[in-house]
Design a protein around this motif. Structure first.
Motif, mmCIF file in Angstrom:
data_model
loop_
_atom_site.group_PDB
_atom_site.id
_atom_site.type_symbol
_atom_site.label_atom_id
_atom_site.label_comp_id
_atom_site.label_asym_id
_atom_site.label_seq_id
_atom_site.Cartn_x
_atom_site.Cartn_y
_atom_site.Cartn_z
ATOM 1 N N UNK A 78 0.806 -1.216 0.000
ATOM 2 C CA UNK A 78 0.000 0.000 0.000
ATOM 3 C C UNK A 78 0.844 1.274 0.000
ATOM 4 N N UNK A 79 2.156 1.163 -0.078
ATOM 5 C CA UNK A 79 3.045 2.332 0.014
ATOM 6 C C UNK A 79 2.743 3.386 -1.053
ATOM 7 N N UNK A 80 2.353 2.968 -2.230
ATOM 8 C CA UNK A 80 2.072 3.913 -3.318
ATOM 9 C C UNK A 80 0.597 4.299 -3.385
ATOM 10 N N UNK A 81 -0.225 3.762 -2.501
ATOM 11 C CA UNK A 81 -1.648 4.059 -2.499
ATOM 12 C C UNK A 81 -1.883 5.473 -1.968
ATOM 13 N N UNK A 82 -2.460 6.362 -2.768
ATOM 14 C CA UNK A 82 -2.649 7.746 -2.323
ATOM 15 C C UNK A 82 -3.591 7.889 -1.124
ATOM 16 N N UNK A 83 -4.413 6.896 -0.872
ATOM 17 C CA UNK A 83 -5.315 6.948 0.283
ATOM 18 C C UNK A 83 -4.536 6.987 1.588
ATOM 19 N N UNK A 84 -3.385 6.339 1.625
ATOM 20 C CA UNK A 84 -2.589 6.244 2.843
ATOM 21 C C UNK A 84 -1.439 7.243 2.882
ATOM 22 N N UNK A 85 -1.407 8.185 1.947
ATOM 23 C CA UNK A 85 -0.336 9.172 1.874
ATOM 24 C C UNK A 85 -0.788 10.480 2.504
ATOM 25 N N UNK A 86 -0.021 11.012 3.456
ATOM 26 C CA UNK A 86 -0.373 12.324 4.024
ATOM 27 C C UNK A 86 -0.290 13.403 2.947
ATOM 28 N N UNK A 87 -1.173 14.383 3.035
ATOM 29 C CA UNK A 87 -1.184 15.484 2.079
ATOM 30 C C UNK A 87 -1.028 16.808 2.816
ATOM 31 N N UNK A 88 -0.445 17.770 2.129
ATOM 32 C CA UNK A 88 -0.296 19.109 2.677
ATOM 33 C C UNK A 88 -1.642 19.818 2.570
ATOM 34 N N UNK A 89 -2.157 20.283 3.696
ATOM 35 C CA UNK A 89 -3.438 20.976 3.709
ATOM 36 C C UNK A 89 -3.266 22.480 3.619
ATOM 37 N N UNK A 90 -2.317 23.005 4.389
ATOM 38 C CA UNK A 90 -2.049 24.446 4.352
ATOM 39 C C UNK A 90 -0.705 24.732 5.007
#
Length: 150
Positions: free
Chosen positions: A130-142
């Motif tokens: 699941x390392x490449x799964x975008x669901x489990x990837x933190x994203x920059x919010x602000x």
């Protein structure tokens, strides 16, 4: 979306590295200053570096040491937590029961250890898949700019 704040320590073209401080749950408690648990939590707190995808945020608007707010969905955290805790526990119990059934008490002990190890390896295998799964990837919010940012 669950949020965490941290300091930006590296900037890539499509992501940032954010250093977060892991604290105990005691940080929000009013009795923290007079509590031994809170003091121990501060003593053992550590930092972790997390790679967060920019999520459309322009990299040229980000500076080192800015405060970043990163996030991950509740469903990703919930499913990951269930897997990390339940898979080793369930496999420990099931293999221990099988070992007990076939080989008595010694089989139960060895089966429990084998089940725990097998469950841990299962978690590791799943997390790598699941390392490449975008669901489990933190994203920059602000970004909350640092005091010297213009």
């Amino acid at each position: 979306m669950l949020e965490e704040r941290g300091r930006i320590v590296a900037i890539e073209s499509d992501a940032v590295w954010v250093e977060t401080i892991q604290r105990s749950a005691c940080n929000g408690c009013e009795a923290k200053s007079g509590c031994g648990t809170g003091l121990l939590g501060d003593f053992f707190s550590s930092s972790t570096r997390v790679r967060a995808v920019l999520n459309g945020y322009p990299a040229d608007k980000i500076s080192l040491n800015d405060t970043a707010v990163i996030g991950i969905t509740e469903s990703a955290l919930t499913s990951s937590t269930l897997l990390v805790y339940l898979l080793p526990l369930v496999s420990l119990v099931l293999v221990a029961l099988l070992g007990d059934y076939f080989f008595a008490e010694a089989g139960a002990v060895i089966g429990a250890l084998m089940g725990l190890l097998g469950g841990a390896l299962g978690v590791r295998w799943y997390s790598r898949r699941q390392a490449a799964n975008p669901t489990f990837t933190p994203v920059l919010l602000r970004i909350e700019p640092s005091s010297g940012h213009s």
